[in-house]
Design an enzyme around this catalytic site. Sequence first.
Site, PDB file in Angstrom:
ATOM      1  N   SER A  57       0.895  -0.829   0.065  1.00 47.96           N
ATOM      2  CA  SER A  57      -0.082   0.079   0.024  1.00 47.96           C
ATOM      3  C   SER A  57       0.773   1.440   0.057  1.00 47.96           C
ATOM      4  O   SER A  57       1.725   0.998   0.076  1.00 47.96           O
ATOM      5  CB  SER A  57      -1.318  -0.016   1.163  1.00 47.96           C
ATOM      6  N   GLY A  59       2.159   3.045   2.494  1.00 47.29           N
ATOM      7  CA  GLY A  59       2.991   3.242   3.141  1.00 47.29           C
ATOM      8  C   GLY A  59       3.657   2.008   2.985  1.00 47.29           C
ATOM      9  O   GLY A  59       5.349   2.644   3.242  1.00 47.29           O
ATOM     10  N   GLU A  60       4.308   1.202   2.544  1.00 47.59           N
ATOM     11  CA  GLU A  60       5.015   0.482   2.039  1.00 47.59           C
ATOM     12  C   GLU A  60       5.911   1.179   1.077  1.00 47.59           C
ATOM     13  O   GLU A  60       7.021   0.488   0.684  1.00 47.59           O
ATOM     14  CB  GLU A  60       4.636  -0.519   1.505  1.00 47.59           C
ATOM     15  N   PHE A  61       5.056   2.314   0.221  1.00 42.57           N
ATOM     16  CA  PHE A  61       5.343   2.829  -0.718  1.00 42.57           C
ATOM     17  C   PHE A  61       6.366   3.715  -0.679  1.00 42.57           C
ATOM     18  O   PHE A  61       7.987   3.817  -0.893  1.00 42.57           O
ATOM     19  CB  PHE A  61       4.289   3.646  -2.250  1.00 42.57           C
ATOM     20  N   GLY A  64       9.609   1.990   0.784  1.00 47.07           N
ATOM     21  CA  GLY A  64      10.547   1.837   0.067  1.00 47.07           C
ATOM     22  C   GLY A  64      11.556   2.496  -1.042  1.00 47.07           C
ATOM     23  O   GLY A  64      12.493   2.214  -1.684  1.00 47.07           O
TER      24      GLY A  64
END
Length: 405
Positions: A57, A59-61, A64
């Site tokens: 989602s 947040g992970e984008f 990373g």
Amino acid sequence: MLWLYNFGIFFYSLIIKVLANFNPKAKLFIQGRQKLFQRISQEVSPEHKHIWFHFASLGEFEQGRPVLEKVKEKYKEKKIIITFFSPSGYEVRKNYPGVDGIFYLPLDTASNAELFISLINPEIAIFTKYEFWYHYFHLLQKKDIPLFLISGIFRPDQIFFKWYGGFQRKILKCITHLFVQNETSLHLLEKIHLKNISLSGDTRFDRVFENASSVKGVPLVEAFVGKNPVFIAGSTWPQDEFLLQSLIAQYPDWKVIIAPHEIGKSHLSQLEQLFPSAIKYSQLQNASVTSNILIIDNIGLLSGLYQYGKIAYIGGGFGAGIHNTLEAAAFGLPVIFGPEYHKFQEAKDLISLKAAISIRNEYDLVKAFENFNSSNQYGKTAKAYVEQKKGATMGIMLEMEKYLS
């Protein structure tokens, strides 16, 4: 166990189709995957190798993103594909520039994995933090395509470390190299005989530090806050907002910015009922500001708003777990949040440094606010913590470069 996993994916697909009839996110989840393979085949040439980044989602984008942008910077000739599982990631970042394709990830079936991987022809694959899909991982391993997990974090209560977690451990063993955030994760993975693990830290520190160092002003918000002290409530949910109501009433000389996690009409309407004097961000351009409360009714603005704050409240702590505390800490704001923070190492670290306080009720909230208002040292401690922890991206890149010659 594979049959049970496959049944779970099938059952999930049925449930999400039913939910799509009345849930906007589920509807986007379904619509975004319609004719997906046709779109990929039109936009992506299978003759070219691609670097594949997957994010669960938004947040992970953001977590990373430092690695993604470092790859873009260093390997300009390489082609990059991004996938998202959740609409909250895809819909916000579907126009992210400088990559060669952004798609939803097809559900993890054997046929979907085979077709998707044949279409994007990955040179390597990078997953951030979590999402462990058996068919995708197994096929990448079978085809000798390196697979990396970055900013991974593991806990003893996860199924990987239970006696009945053999199938899930099998998924982990498909990963070429795991970059983890903390020593607990490292030791847990070593106990189940996994190799090629690095204690790299969390790439979010690099991201939030970079954001704080290069942030741009938001003129409408600058005009709203003036020279007043500012309290920022980020990624809030209804239970957070009910608590904030009493605090805000006690400090009329403060400007308050509320950026809710959900900005649907019903939630915004609920916020306006809680704070009838508030003004929405979309109204600032055409209204004279007399309110001390600003409701942010768009997505993507929050990370830059912390530059105006003195104290931050981070939502989600009365639900599944708190949202991003590091964005605020990077700007030198002490943070307050609810009781559900134990899955987040940075929250525990900030509490131990006295730069964060967890609350359970209105009394705790007022007490925490007054504590942080008494000294600027708490914010300085939060900022120093972020600066000390940055650097994970460089370690990850050193290992990945072996596969990106």
